[in-house]
Write a protein that holds these residues in place. Structure first.
Motif, short mmCIF file in Angstrom:
data_model
loop_
_atom_site.label_atom_id
_atom_site.label_comp_id
_atom_site.label_asym_id
_atom_site.label_seq_id
_atom_site.Cartn_x
_atom_site.Cartn_y
_atom_site.Cartn_z
N GLN A 375 0.71 -1.32 0.15
CA GLN A 375 0.02 0.26 0.01
C GLN A 375 0.84 1.27 0.02
N ASN A 376 1.92 1.34 0.73
CA ASN A 376 2.80 2.45 0.99
C ASN A 376 3.36 2.59 -0.50
N ARG A 377 4.06 1.56 -0.84
CA ARG A 377 4.59 1.76 -2.38
C ARG A 377 3.62 2.44 -3.53
N LYS A 378 2.46 1.81 -3.54
CA LYS A 378 1.48 2.60 -4.32
C LYS A 378 0.92 3.88 -4.11
N GLY A 379 0.87 4.30 -2.73
CA GLY A 379 0.86 5.58 -2.38
C GLY A 379 1.96 6.60 -2.84
N MET A 380 2.98 6.05 -2.75
CA MET A 380 4.35 6.92 -2.99
C MET A 380 4.41 7.12 -4.56
N GLN A 381 4.19 5.81 -5.15
CA GLN A 381 3.93 6.09 -6.68
C GLN A 381 3.28 7.08 -7.17
N LEU A 382 1.98 7.06 -6.47
CA LEU A 382 0.89 8.18 -6.99
C LEU A 382 1.54 9.48 -6.63
N ALA A 383 2.13 9.75 -5.37
CA ALA A 383 2.65 11.10 -5.14
C ALA A 383 3.62 11.35 -6.18
N ALA A 384 4.50 10.54 -6.79
CA ALA A 384 5.42 10.81 -7.66
C ALA A 384 5.10 11.25 -8.84
N ASN A 385 3.93 10.47 -9.24
CA ASN A 385 3.22 11.09 -10.56
C ASN A 385 2.61 12.38 -10.30
N ILE A 386 2.04 12.74 -9.25
CA ILE A 386 1.33 14.06 -9.09
C ILE A 386 2.27 15.09 -8.82
N ALA A 387 3.62 14.65 -8.23
CA ALA A 387 4.60 15.77 -7.82
C ALA A 387 5.26 15.93 -9.36
N ALA A 388 5.28 15.32 -10.37
CA ALA A 388 5.95 15.25 -11.53
C ALA A 388 4.89 16.14 -12.35
N THR A 389 3.63 15.89 -12.29
CA THR A 389 2.78 16.90 -12.97
C THR A 389 2.90 18.10 -12.58
#
Length: 477
Positions: A375-389
């Motif tokens: 779950q943590n990894r998935k949340g961190m990946q979402l954060a990485a996507n949105i931060a890059a956006t």
């Protein structure tokens, strides 16, 4: 595994982001407290500064002199700006007199206004990601502040009557704007004062802050009462805004007492939502007494803390790890920083800590923490996507555009930092599969690491850490 194959594998891991974003809309409530302010951004030239000095009849000696890093007169504001311009450095000075605030407002103005303060930035991010109810605290909410909140029905604050209202539409007319002037200047520009010329060696900014309420962590009574109401339901509280405190506040009161009072208030909010998760976003806190107390007291009472490289080093300095802090300062790579995380993990006994560094996010948590490693990894990946956006487009104001970066690959820098972390974890804990999977567990702890997407020419990096920490946590469903 080759870099090409490794990037392909991480692209597959990142395919979970749309699902995780959708899950955020199932979160029934979140409180973001305590700090929100207005960032007034303006670009000035050397000629602009010269004209301001001339029209204000300022003496060259007063604006070129060394002195205290605080703003009590109009000349102090220009003195700070010139100091940063001459050296190409960034600095922030506090404005102590309302008359200076009024003078800056009328003479310098701004090019644009934007949301400032971790609490405000987190609230906007959570609302646009779809959290059902986002309750944001503001010490002051005149129209100028409220308009910085996104025009979304799920983002709420209290109005002058103590009632919940869409934050964007509130106008507490009796409140004073809390403005942080971000005065930017360019490399190579020249400033001439009294016949002497200075050339700016590096593009940077000077911040002049008028924020008498957040300076003392003022907490709105009406908001406090509303969040204590049994009818208010929430799953998360994101705390921030302590970094402006000093041991002795300008009015003679105690910064430590303000921290203690805030803890009592938050504990009271949680009585009706005992399962809520409390996260503390640590920011760069200059007063070492306050920094130490925050680590010794608040960080030991929360469920999760977040920080960047500089903030981690600051923590190490005040927990007796000065040598490691120096090592991290000299080599700010994942190996040293992870060793620093272990020290903070042991010292605070906080069950979950997260580092967001350039190219890599790392979460360290106790075994069987309430959020699983995957779950943590998935949340961190979402954060990485949105931060890059956010970096690539300049804003995250529309839910439809949040995954603009979805087809971007993880960075080479991130993969190299992940490999370095893999080697350190191998030395300390044994064989692991961090490079391919980003997850390691043993009988005591869990490590989650995600290489991130790096935008080569970012439009903005303001509020990036707050966005990353909050989405990593709340997006881990």
């Amino acid at each position: 595994m080759t870099d090409t194959n490794l990037k392909k594998q991480w692209s597959e891991h990142y395919q979970s982001s749309p699902v995780q974003l959708e899950k955020m809309s199932k979160v029934n409530g979140l409180i973001s407290a305590f700090n929100a302010n207005i960032d007034a951004v303006i670009k000035v030239s050397g000629k602009d500064i010269e004209a301001l000095i001339r029209t204000s009849n300022m003496e060259p000696d007063s604006i070129l002199a060394e002195g205290e890093k605080s703003i009590k007169t109009n000349a102090d504001a220009i003195r700070g700006l010139i100091k940063c311009f001459k050296s190409g450095i960034a600095d922030e000075w506090l404005i102590h007199e309302k008359s200076v605030f009024e003078w800056l407002n009328s003479t310098i103005g701004y090019d644009n206004l934007q949301m400032g303060g971790q609490g405000g930035i987190v609230a906007n991010a959570m609302a646009v990601c779809g959290v059902e109810n986002v309750y944001v605290h503001t010490a002051s909410s005149p129209k100028e502040q409220s308009k910085r909140f996104l025009d979304l029905n799920n983002l709420k604050n209290v109005n002058r009557f103590g009632e919940l209202q869409k934050a964007h539409t509130i106008n507490r007319t009796e409140d004073v704007p809390l403005i942080h002037w971000i005065i930017e200047f360019d490399v190579g520009d020249t400033l001439t004062i009294n016949g002497e010329s200075f050339t700016c060696p590096k593009s940077n900014r000077f911040i002049a802050t008028y924020d008498p309420l957040n300076l003392k962590l003022a907490i709105d009574d009406a908001f406090d009462q509303k969040m204590s109401d049994p009818s208010i339901s929430f799953e998360y509280i994101i705390l921030s805004g302590y970094q402006m405190l000093s041991n002795e506040l300008p009015d003679g009161s105690s910064g430590i007492e303000r921290i203690n009072e805030s803890i009592k208030i938050v504990d009271n909010w949680r009585k009706n939502n005992p399962d809520s998760l409390l996260h503390f976003e640590i920011a760069s806190t200059q007063d070492k007494t306050i920094r130490k107390y925050l680590v010794d007291k608040l960080a030991k009472e929360v469920d999760s803390i977040g920080f960047n490289e500089r903030e981690l080093i600051d923590i190490l300095e005040i927990i007796g790890e000065g040598n490691l802090a120096e090592q991290c300062d000299k080599d700010t790579g994942s190996s040293n920083l992870f060793r620093g995380m272990l020290k903070v993990f042991d010292y605070t006994n906080c069950p979950r800590i997260q580092l967001h560094m350039f190219g890599l996010y790392v979460t360290l948590q106790r075994k069987r923490y309430r959020i699983s490693p995957i779950q943590n990894r998935k949340g961190m990946q979402l954060a990485a996507n949105i931060a890059a956006t956010k970096a690539g487009t300049g804003a995250i104001n529309s839910r439809d555009d949040l995954l603009w970066s979805a087809n971007e690959q993880v960075s080479d820098i991130g993969l190299n930092e992940l490999r370095s972390l893999f080697e350190t974890v191998s030395q300390l804990f044994g064989p692991n599969n961090l490079v391919e999977e980003g997850i390691f567990t043993n009988d005591d702890l869990e490590i989650i690491a995600v290489p991130t997407i790096i935008i080569d020419k970012p439009i903005t990096l303001v509020g990036m850490g707050d966005t990353i920490s909050s989405i990593s946590l709340v997006g881990a469903r």
